[in-house]
Design an enzyme around this catalytic site. Sequence first.
Site, PDB file in Angstrom:
ATOM      1  N   CYS A 138       0.853  -1.183   0.000  1.00 25.19           N
ATOM      2  CA  CYS A 138       0.000   0.000   0.000  1.00 25.19           C
ATOM      3  C   CYS A 138       0.892   1.236   0.000  1.00 25.19           C
ATOM      4  O   CYS A 138       2.094   1.133   0.186  1.00 25.19           O
ATOM      5  CB  CYS A 138      -0.856   0.014   1.257  1.00 25.19           C
ATOM      6  SG  CYS A 138      -1.794  -1.497   1.502  1.00 25.19           S
ATOM      7  N   ARG A 180       1.419   1.450  -5.973  1.00 25.84           N
ATOM      8  CA  ARG A 180       1.578   0.464  -4.888  1.00 25.84           C
ATOM      9  C   ARG A 180       0.269  -0.245  -4.580  1.00 25.84           C
ATOM     10  O   ARG A 180       0.234  -1.184  -3.779  1.00 25.84           O
ATOM     11  CB  ARG A 180       2.111   1.145  -3.630  1.00 25.84           C
ATOM     12  CG  ARG A 180       3.413   1.879  -3.818  1.00 25.84           C
ATOM     13  CD  ARG A 180       3.791   2.646  -2.580  1.00 25.84           C
ATOM     14  NE  ARG A 180       4.213   1.752  -1.527  1.00 25.84           N
ATOM     15  CZ  ARG A 180       5.450   1.288  -1.392  1.00 25.84           C
ATOM     16  NH1 ARG A 180       6.379   1.674  -2.239  1.00 25.84           N
ATOM     17  NH2 ARG A 180       5.765   0.464  -0.430  1.00 25.84           N
ATOM     18  N   TRP A 197      -3.664  -1.970  -1.442  1.00 29.27           N
ATOM     19  CA  TRP A 197      -3.692  -3.239  -2.163  1.00 29.27           C
ATOM     20  C   TRP A 197      -4.137  -4.249  -1.124  1.00 29.27           C
ATOM     21  O   TRP A 197      -3.462  -4.474  -0.124  1.00 29.27           O
ATOM     22  CB  TRP A 197      -2.319  -3.598  -2.709  1.00 29.27           C
ATOM     23  CG  TRP A 197      -2.307  -4.873  -3.481  1.00 29.27           C
ATOM     24  CD1 TRP A 197      -2.739  -5.058  -4.764  1.00 29.27           C
ATOM     25  CD2 TRP A 197      -1.886  -6.158  -3.016  1.00 29.27           C
ATOM     26  NE1 TRP A 197      -2.598  -6.376  -5.124  1.00 29.27           N
ATOM     27  CE2 TRP A 197      -2.082  -7.076  -4.069  1.00 29.27           C
ATOM     28  CE3 TRP A 197      -1.366  -6.639  -1.826  1.00 29.27           C
ATOM     29  CZ2 TRP A 197      -1.771  -8.428  -3.971  1.00 29.27           C
ATOM     30  CZ3 TRP A 197      -1.044  -7.976  -1.704  1.00 29.27           C
ATOM     31  CH2 TRP A 197      -1.260  -8.849  -2.773  1.00 29.27           C
ATOM     32  N   ASN A 252       0.747  -0.092   6.071  1.00 28.69           N
ATOM     33  CA  ASN A 252       1.216  -0.930   4.953  1.00 28.69           C
ATOM     34  C   ASN A 252       1.951  -2.100   5.580  1.00 28.69           C
ATOM     35  O   ASN A 252       2.914  -1.912   6.320  1.00 28.69           O
ATOM     36  CB  ASN A 252       2.153  -0.155   4.027  1.00 28.69           C
ATOM     37  CG  ASN A 252       2.737  -1.066   2.956  1.00 28.69           C
ATOM     38  OD1 ASN A 252       2.109  -2.040   2.549  1.00 28.69           O
ATOM     39  ND2 ASN A 252       3.962  -0.795   2.515  1.00 28.69           N
ATOM     40  N   GLY A 253       1.489  -3.321   5.304  1.00 26.26           N
ATOM     41  CA  GLY A 253       2.156  -4.504   5.852  1.00 26.26           C
ATOM     42  C   GLY A 253       1.102  -5.536   6.227  1.00 26.26           C
ATOM     43  O   GLY A 253      -0.055  -5.442   5.820  1.00 26.26           O
ATOM     44  N   GLU A 291       7.987 -15.476 -19.417  1.00 30.94           N
ATOM     45  CA  GLU A 291       7.716 -14.034 -19.381  1.00 30.94           C
ATOM     46  C   GLU A 291       6.529 -13.683 -20.272  1.00 30.94           C
ATOM     47  O   GLU A 291       5.661 -12.896 -19.893  1.00 30.94           O
ATOM     48  CB  GLU A 291       8.965 -13.254 -19.785  1.00 30.94           C
ATOM     49  CG  GLU A 291       8.781 -11.753 -19.868  1.00 30.94           C
ATOM     50  CD  GLU A 291       8.323 -11.093 -18.558  1.00 30.94           C
ATOM     51  OE1 GLU A 291       8.328 -11.764 -17.502  1.00 30.94           O
ATOM     52  OE2 GLU A 291       7.918  -9.927 -18.611  1.00 30.94           O
ATOM     53  N   LYS A 351       3.129 -11.839 -18.896  1.00 29.60           N
ATOM     54  CA  LYS A 351       2.619 -10.588 -19.483  1.00 29.60           C
ATOM     55  C   LYS A 351       1.161 -10.747 -19.854  1.00 29.60           C
ATOM     56  O   LYS A 351       0.314  -9.909 -19.570  1.00 29.60           O
ATOM     57  CB  LYS A 351       3.440 -10.213 -20.728  1.00 29.60           C
ATOM     58  CG  LYS A 351       4.815  -9.706 -20.453  1.00 29.60           C
ATOM     59  CD  LYS A 351       4.852  -8.278 -19.954  1.00 29.60           C
ATOM     60  CE  LYS A 351       4.959  -8.000 -18.506  1.00 29.60           C
ATOM     61  NZ  LYS A 351       5.788  -8.707 -17.607  1.00 29.60           N
ATOM     62  N   GLU A 365      -1.289 -11.336 -16.686  1.00 31.00           N
ATOM     63  CA  GLU A 365      -1.436 -10.268 -15.681  1.00 31.00           C
ATOM     64  C   GLU A 365      -2.179  -9.045 -16.218  1.00 31.00           C
ATOM     65  O   GLU A 365      -2.707  -8.265 -15.442  1.00 31.00           O
ATOM     66  CB  GLU A 365      -0.082  -9.843 -15.116  1.00 31.00           C
ATOM     67  CG  GLU A 365       0.824  -9.098 -16.046  1.00 31.00           C
ATOM     68  CD  GLU A 365       2.078  -8.597 -15.320  1.00 31.00           C
ATOM     69  OE1 GLU A 365       1.999  -8.213 -14.147  1.00 31.00           O
ATOM     70  OE2 GLU A 365       3.134  -8.618 -15.953  1.00 31.00           O
ATOM     71  N   HIS A 375       5.383 -34.195 -21.735  1.00 30.75           N
ATOM     72  CA  HIS A 375       5.247 -34.808 -20.403  1.00 30.75           C
ATOM     73  C   HIS A 375       4.032 -34.258 -19.669  1.00 30.75           C
ATOM     74  O   HIS A 375       4.051 -34.119 -18.448  1.00 30.75           O
ATOM     75  CB  HIS A 375       6.534 -34.556 -19.610  1.00 30.75           C
ATOM     76  CG  HIS A 375       7.746 -35.077 -20.302  1.00 30.75           C
ATOM     77  ND1 HIS A 375       8.102 -36.403 -20.295  1.00 30.75           N
ATOM     78  CD2 HIS A 375       8.630 -34.460 -21.124  1.00 30.75           C
ATOM     79  CE1 HIS A 375       9.184 -36.576 -21.034  1.00 30.75           C
ATOM     80  NE2 HIS A 375       9.520 -35.414 -21.546  1.00 30.75           N
ATOM     81  N   LYS A 378       2.320  -2.292  -8.583  1.00 31.70           N
ATOM     82  CA  LYS A 378       3.640  -2.227  -9.220  1.00 31.70           C
ATOM     83  C   LYS A 378       4.734  -2.750  -8.292  1.00 31.70           C
ATOM     84  O   LYS A 378       5.733  -3.270  -8.742  1.00 31.70           O
ATOM     85  CB  LYS A 378       3.950  -0.783  -9.612  1.00 31.70           C
ATOM     86  CG  LYS A 378       5.229  -0.608 -10.406  1.00 31.70           C
ATOM     87  CD  LYS A 378       5.176  -1.322 -11.743  1.00 31.70           C
ATOM     88  CE  LYS A 378       6.465  -1.228 -12.512  1.00 31.70           C
ATOM     89  NZ  LYS A 378       6.478  -2.130 -13.662  1.00 31.70           N
TER      90      LYS A 378
HETATM   91  C1  AGP Z   1       5.862  -8.036 -13.804  1.00 35.46           C
HETATM   92  O1  AGP Z   1       5.189  -7.633 -14.979  1.00 35.46           O
HETATM   93  C2  AGP Z   1       4.988  -7.991 -12.588  1.00 35.46           C
HETATM   94  N1  AGP Z   1       4.424  -6.688 -12.423  1.00 35.46           N
HETATM   95  C3  AGP Z   1       5.642  -8.538 -11.347  1.00 35.46           C
HETATM   96  O2  AGP Z   1       5.854  -9.914 -11.570  1.00 35.46           O
HETATM   97  C4  AGP Z   1       7.003  -7.920 -10.940  1.00 35.46           C
HETATM   98  O3  AGP Z   1       7.988  -8.272 -11.888  1.00 35.46           O
HETATM   99  C5  AGP Z   1       7.411  -8.495  -9.588  1.00 35.46           C
HETATM  100  O4  AGP Z   1       6.459  -8.098  -8.635  1.00 35.46           O
HETATM  101  C6  AGP Z   1       8.809  -8.059  -9.122  1.00 35.46           C
HETATM  102  O5  AGP Z   1       8.818  -6.671  -8.931  1.00 35.46           O
HETATM  103  P1  AGP Z   1      10.246  -5.972  -8.691  1.00 35.46           P
HETATM  104  O6  AGP Z   1      11.052  -6.171  -9.951  1.00 35.46           O
HETATM  105  O7  AGP Z   1       9.927  -4.530  -8.436  1.00 35.46           O
HETATM  106  O8  AGP Z   1      10.907  -6.632  -7.515  1.00 35.46           O
END
Ligand code: AGP
Length: 609
Positions: free
Chosen positions: A2, A27, A76, A102-103, A482, A486, A489, A505, A604
């Site tokens: 948060c 956040r 969040w 936050n936590g 990756e 993408k 998410e 497998h 983020k």
């Molecule tokens: C990536 O597109 C995601 N938003 C998420 O997996 C991100 O890479 C992950 O939370 C790690 O974040 P950071 O690189 O700030 O540690």
Amino acid sequence: MCGIVGYVGNKDALPILLESLKKLEYRGYDSSGVGFLDHDSRLIVRKSKGKISNLESLLRQDSLPFAHTGISHTRWATHGFPSDINAHPHTDSKNHIAVVHNGIIENFQELKAELKKKGCKFLSATDSEVIPHLIASFYKGDFLSAVRRALAKIKGTFALGVISHHHPGVLIAARVGSPLIIGVGDSENFIASDVPAILDFTRRVIYLQDGQIGVLTKDKVDLFTFEGKNVKTQVDTVAFNVTAARKDGYPHFMLKEIHEQPDVLEQMLSLRLKKGKLVLDGLALSDEILKRMHKVTIVACGTAYHAGLVGKYIIESLSRLPVEVDTSSEFRYRNPIIDKNTLVLAVSQSGETADTLAALREAHSRGAKVIAICNVVGSSLVREADGVLYTYAGQEIGVASTKAYTAQLMMFYLLALKLAQARKTIDVKESREFVRQLMRVPSLQRNILKDMHHIQKIAEANSHFGCFLFLGRHVNYPSALEGALKLKEISYIPAEGYAAGEMKHGPIALIDEYRAVVCINPQSHVYEKMSSNMQEIRARKGNIIAIATSLDAQIRSNADFVIEVPQITDLLSPLLVVLPLQMLAYFIAVKRGCDVDQPRNLAKSVTVE
Ligand code: AGP
């Protein structure tokens, strides 16, 4: 994770609390709220589900009083779904104390039961709501003492802002395990989850440490340990700037950041390669120390973890050093075998990811050196690492990481070269050729971006599929992971990345005419193997989108759609193939009407475990 802001000073708190909070929306944006004391020191709280814009609409409905003391929060959700009532700030039963948090309070159920027995009335389903009730239960006139006693009962992580109806002009802050800074102004002081939130008001900051409490008034900041001992305040001056993030004509930050990648890598190469010589100043480890390393361990989360997986192939290929790659959340609990001869690389765009911070501390506790590969200057990870390799990709606003990822990849290529040179596993000629290939990447990426509308058409033609499989081999197995991340998410479509050799497998059972399969198959030493996998998928009516090297005529017979990338040496292909993957995800998500820059349930920076 948060975002928290607090203000105490001569100005009207509300606009400051909101403007600063907007800079923390990355956040979390499930809900937001403000709490402040009016001229009669009445505690007023307004909060709303959804983004900060919803809170602003709510606030416009009232003519709110001028306030000198206040806190704000963007959430969040961890405990309790996103709603008005679960939004912060939370207050005690008498509405005398307000808290933003936050936590995660790990023992909140036990505390809640105890407080209920004392007659406390809980309104929300959150863990955070126990905090104001706990402080109120200890309050006998001394604000700091009541906060200290409450913190002594809490297990878990927290960054807190606390205000009280009994103490207008006082703002208390405290932290364990979640980031919190204090901004020092003229006749005003601030708290915030990170520095950019308050840079418009002051560059003078105090980095609150775990186990510290700050007592702020408009003219003073006093620091204490949780035990009540005075702590000397050290005020730092922030040197870096944060350019106001703008979309510059792009519909979304994510698309803008996808297009920024060639410039970011070009800048990195010019910064880190001076006349072909590596400049990794932040590494802070001599060649002697690097030569002594027996292995490398990479810890990271999400996209950064995928960058680490690519890093493994590159570092092992060039320097012959064994490399382990762990998700940070696994590393910290598996009793890892590392020591002073292990080079630990902690990779994080934000530098605030709780699990990666914890992994760094775990590595330090076992005597290892830790180098951060990070994009945010002055972040928590950077402050605790033994050295830092900044990626300087610029602020990444889109929750889905794009330019930070390819910048992390580039850093791994440069670091691998450094390690290979230090260990003499590469000669001058090979180094020069490797650097020459790296220097080609930005222009090759630009060629791919020119193909965006073709990629958009392919994305839209496949946006109806309800499930995607991404397949790759060798250094593009992480590219497959990756690509799947993408897509899932930002479009919320179930997607799985897999090593193509593993398909037989299990995953091949998924293949039928209702699945889309993205096959990453540029020219490489595993091309034929990957082509066989594609034929196996075709034989089962799977719909194939192939990512292939330009002018590859053969691939067309094995795929429904082909996206071309320029020819480049095997090891460097992840720097190219990821652009089509990013654009496929982006255009599918847009076609589906998803919130591309702020996807649901995400944030983020994940600053909670
Ligand atoms: C990536 O597109 C995601 N938003 C998420 O997996 C991100 O890479 C992950 O939370 C790690 O974040 P950071 O690189 O700030 O540690």
